[in-house]
Motif scaffolding. Sequence first.
Motif, PDB file in Angstrom:
ATOM      1  N   ARG A   1     -51.518  31.670  40.312  1.00 48.73           N
ATOM      2  CA  ARG A   1     -50.847  31.770  39.243  1.00 48.73           C
ATOM      3  C   ARG A   1     -51.896  32.188  38.252  1.00 48.73           C
ATOM      4  N   LEU A   2     -51.599  33.335  37.548  1.00 53.15           N
ATOM      5  CA  LEU A   2     -52.560  33.731  36.543  1.00 53.15           C
ATOM      6  C   LEU A   2     -52.140  33.832  35.105  1.00 53.15           C
ATOM      7  N   SER A   3     -53.175  33.978  34.062  1.00 51.37           N
ATOM      8  CA  SER A   3     -52.404  34.056  32.876  1.00 51.37           C
ATOM      9  C   SER A   3     -53.380  34.942  31.942  1.00 51.37           C
ATOM     10  N   CYS A   4     -52.964  35.687  30.955  1.00 52.30           N
ATOM     11  CA  CYS A   4     -53.752  36.418  30.020  1.00 52.30           C
ATOM     12  C   CYS A   4     -54.025  35.820  28.605  1.00 52.30           C
ATOM     13  N   SER A   5     -55.034  35.675  28.241  1.00 53.61           N
ATOM     14  CA  SER A   5     -55.497  34.876  26.982  1.00 53.61           C
ATOM     15  C   SER A   5     -55.978  35.845  26.037  1.00 53.61           C
ATOM     16  N   LEU A   6     -55.757  35.862  24.753  1.00 56.52           N
ATOM     17  CA  LEU A   6     -56.431  36.735  23.463  1.00 56.52           C
ATOM     18  C   LEU A   6     -56.596  35.901  22.355  1.00 56.52           C
ATOM     19  N   GLN A   7     -57.725  36.363  21.632  1.00 54.44           N
ATOM     20  CA  GLN A   7     -58.031  35.726  20.602  1.00 54.44           C
ATOM     21  C   GLN A   7     -58.353  36.487  19.465  1.00 54.44           C
ATOM     22  N   THR A   8     -57.664  36.055  18.264  1.00 62.01           N
ATOM     23  CA  THR A   8     -57.708  36.963  17.168  1.00 62.01           C
ATOM     24  C   THR A   8     -59.062  37.017  16.351  1.00 62.01           C
ATOM     25  N   ASN A   9     -59.720  37.965  15.883  1.00 68.06           N
ATOM     26  CA  ASN A   9     -60.998  37.816  15.139  1.00 68.06           C
ATOM     27  C   ASN A   9     -61.003  36.962  13.936  1.00 68.06           C
ATOM     28  N   GLU A  10     -59.713  37.525  13.078  1.00 73.27           N
ATOM     29  CA  GLU A  10     -59.578  36.815  11.804  1.00 73.27           C
ATOM     30  C   GLU A  10     -59.376  35.315  11.817  1.00 73.27           C
TER      31      GLU A  10
ATOM     32  N   GLY B   1     -59.118  33.290  14.732  1.00 72.00           N
ATOM     33  CA  GLY B   1     -59.408  32.615  15.729  1.00 72.00           C
ATOM     34  C   GLY B   1     -58.170  32.088  16.501  1.00 72.00           C
ATOM     35  N   GLU B   2     -56.964  32.296  16.197  1.00 68.20           N
ATOM     36  CA  GLU B   2     -55.726  32.060  17.012  1.00 68.20           C
ATOM     37  C   GLU B   2     -55.800  32.711  18.516  1.00 68.20           C
ATOM     38  N   VAL B   3     -55.548  31.652  19.492  1.00 67.42           N
ATOM     39  CA  VAL B   3     -55.589  32.192  20.813  1.00 67.42           C
ATOM     40  C   VAL B   3     -54.103  32.176  21.168  1.00 67.42           C
ATOM     41  N   PHE B   4     -53.823  33.275  22.082  1.00 68.69           N
ATOM     42  CA  PHE B   4     -52.547  33.710  22.527  1.00 68.69           C
ATOM     43  C   PHE B   4     -52.540  33.668  23.997  1.00 68.69           C
ATOM     44  N   GLU B   5     -51.689  33.047  24.896  1.00 64.26           N
ATOM     45  CA  GLU B   5     -51.598  33.115  26.111  1.00 64.26           C
ATOM     46  C   GLU B   5     -50.167  33.548  26.644  1.00 64.26           C
ATOM     47  N   SER B   6     -50.321  34.434  27.582  1.00 62.42           N
ATOM     48  CA  SER B   6     -49.011  35.146  28.375  1.00 62.42           C
ATOM     49  C   SER B   6     -49.159  34.809  29.792  1.00 62.42           C
ATOM     50  N   GLU B   7     -48.172  34.106  30.432  1.00 62.12           N
ATOM     51  CA  GLU B   7     -48.173  34.121  31.820  1.00 62.12           C
ATOM     52  C   GLU B   7     -48.146  35.351  32.655  1.00 62.12           C
ATOM     53  N   MET B   8     -48.746  35.607  33.528  1.00 58.98           N
ATOM     54  CA  MET B   8     -48.621  36.892  34.285  1.00 58.98           C
ATOM     55  C   MET B   8     -47.646  36.865  35.197  1.00 58.98           C
TER      56      MET B   8
ATOM     57  N   CYS C   1     -48.598  41.342  31.824  1.00 55.26           N
ATOM     58  CA  CYS C   1     -48.664  40.462  30.755  1.00 55.26           C
ATOM     59  C   CYS C   1     -48.092  41.072  29.688  1.00 55.26           C
ATOM     60  N   GLU C   2     -47.062  40.429  29.040  1.00 56.88           N
ATOM     61  CA  GLU C   2     -46.526  40.967  27.448  1.00 56.88           C
ATOM     62  C   GLU C   2     -47.524  40.601  26.394  1.00 56.88           C
ATOM     63  N   ILE C   3     -47.742  41.584  25.528  1.00 51.31           N
ATOM     64  CA  ILE C   3     -48.650  41.539  24.424  1.00 51.31           C
ATOM     65  C   ILE C   3     -47.827  41.779  23.337  1.00 51.31           C
ATOM     66  N   PRO C   4     -48.145  40.639  22.054  1.00 53.70           N
ATOM     67  CA  PRO C   4     -47.273  40.808  20.922  1.00 53.70           C
ATOM     68  C   PRO C   4     -47.823  42.183  19.946  1.00 53.70           C
ATOM     69  N   ASP C   5     -47.107  42.894  19.358  1.00 59.26           N
ATOM     70  CA  ASP C   5     -47.485  43.919  18.796  1.00 59.26           C
ATOM     71  C   ASP C   5     -48.677  43.725  17.579  1.00 59.26           C
ATOM     72  N   LYS C   6     -48.900  42.594  17.160  1.00 58.09           N
ATOM     73  CA  LYS C   6     -49.714  42.220  16.092  1.00 58.09           C
ATOM     74  C   LYS C   6     -51.241  42.630  16.733  1.00 58.09           C
TER      75      LYS C   6
END
Length: 584
Positions: free
Chosen positions: A235-244, A246-253, A273-278
């Motif tokens: 079970r894997l997940s994708c994670s992103l972090q905004t530079n402005e 520092g918010e971390v977003f996680e999406s289950e694969m 992995c679904e990614i928000p438009d922002k």
Amino acid sequence: MATRGRKTLRVLALIMFGYFMVTVYFYTRVMDKGREIRGSDDYSSILDYDEEKLDTKRTKVDRKLKGHSDNVFIEYNEQLYQNSKNREQPNTATKTRVDRFQGNPHEFKELEESSFDKKIRESAKRLEEKLRQKSDERNKTSFLVESGHVTRTHTTKYSIRQNMAESEETKTNDNSKKNVVDKFIRNPNITISTANYNFLEIFPGVYLYSSFFDSREEANFIRFILIGRTRDHARLSCSLQTNETGEVFESEMQFYQTCESHMKENSVYLCSCEIPDKYGRIQRVNLTSSENPNTFVSIDIVPDVKEPPFRYKLSTCVPPLFGDINILRLTEFIEFSLMLGSEHIYFYYNTKRDDIYQLLQYYSDLGVVTFFPWKLTMESHEIWYHGQSAAIWDCQYRNIHVSELVSFNDIDEFIVPKRTNTWNNMLPELNSVARRSLSENEVVAAFSFHSVFFDSNFRNNDPVINDEYGQLLTVNVTLRTSSVSKVRTKMIVYPERVFELGIHHLSKPMDDRFKSVLIPEDIALIHHYRDCDWNYGMNCDRIMKDNSMHRFKRDLLKRVRTSLFKFNRIEAGSSQADKGSRVP
């Protein structure tokens, strides 16, 4: 006593027979009278009528046209007809028709026909004319290139209540749009990404080959092509972090398993992995595993094409090369694919032979070949057919908005047109088949072709070709199976309309209205040059002569010879340079 019983039975039989004859006579007279009253009209059965309501000055009559044999008959309410007949004076007319089967004219006797009948007939004729125009308007769904984006345009469903002038205007406008749509716009600025991870083990038992940014749907996705355990995969997940912020977003694969796993220990997966438009068009993402959430792997993403498509009209994807590859056969495949109209060919290289690598590099330098490493370390019994599904998916996703159409076939297979010499010239025929096969709202996503076996072991009394053309496999082997395989099909697809492509079929389109169309064998066939396989209903004993490849032999031989001559000179030059560099 017995004689009296037999006489009684004879009398009862005569009475029943007489009753039957009287009933048949009476029924026939009544039905004939009914036909005379109602009249007779023939309508083409090729039209498919829906239920419609006919407006008259007096009332609304429910009516439907129902197909039967070669005629379509009008059904309407008998009571309304009788009321209309009583109110209006009948008009007489003589009606003549031509029997469509024998071609002899038959003149009908004078029939009483009210103005109500005429209105019904005239309305039916108008309906027939409109529906003919409707059939011309079907299947004109297409893709327009507007402002660098692909815009889907669908012909509005033709309304049966529109008048004739409106229908003609609509038809003219649609035809003018079609002329714009059919024009192919080439963008040579598009680059082909070669980034891949070549089955890097990112987590225990998880081997990543490539990852792509996919913006074809309303939501954006990252697609990962990887190999993992068939059962109990990680079970894997994708994670992103905004530079402005520092918010971390996680999406289950989400794991999508190939249809070609065949119960092997490992399977190919298309993960999303679904990614928000922002977050925009991201180029890197971190992956984490549920088994070790504190460890992450940073993955680079192949971006999708932002510029107007396409760089190529037609390309070819070849599954991983393995086994004993004949350099002459590989050259013949490349040259004939280019002759058919493929502008670029993709290979997945899984052999240690230097000559094959150098030949691919030679064509790569010419700009017609791109090849990728394919170092799958697991044994052949651990995964189905060398992980071929991963190569198919990688090539498909790599060509979204890069190639409008992509063929998928092995180096011993050729999609051979039967009426033309190139795929480009064959495309109008393919689109014509699609228009006839699909409904109004459906769009072609893949063209599927039957295959036949050209087996070199087939024998007849023809002499063996010993001249220079005998070097070409496609010219030398001319005996094939007379029956075609409807299972071992191969395809030419629109990659942007496909989510999952199988080895022999369209597994999952991007939308339910995207369909696969099977092409008749008199338009094109897959020539498969290999030992005949009796599986899937193929009869290897029934063979026939097929010299259709001989029309290409002169140009093909010239191209193969020229390419091998140039390649050998380059290879010889590089070998001498290597020797010279080793001289003390």
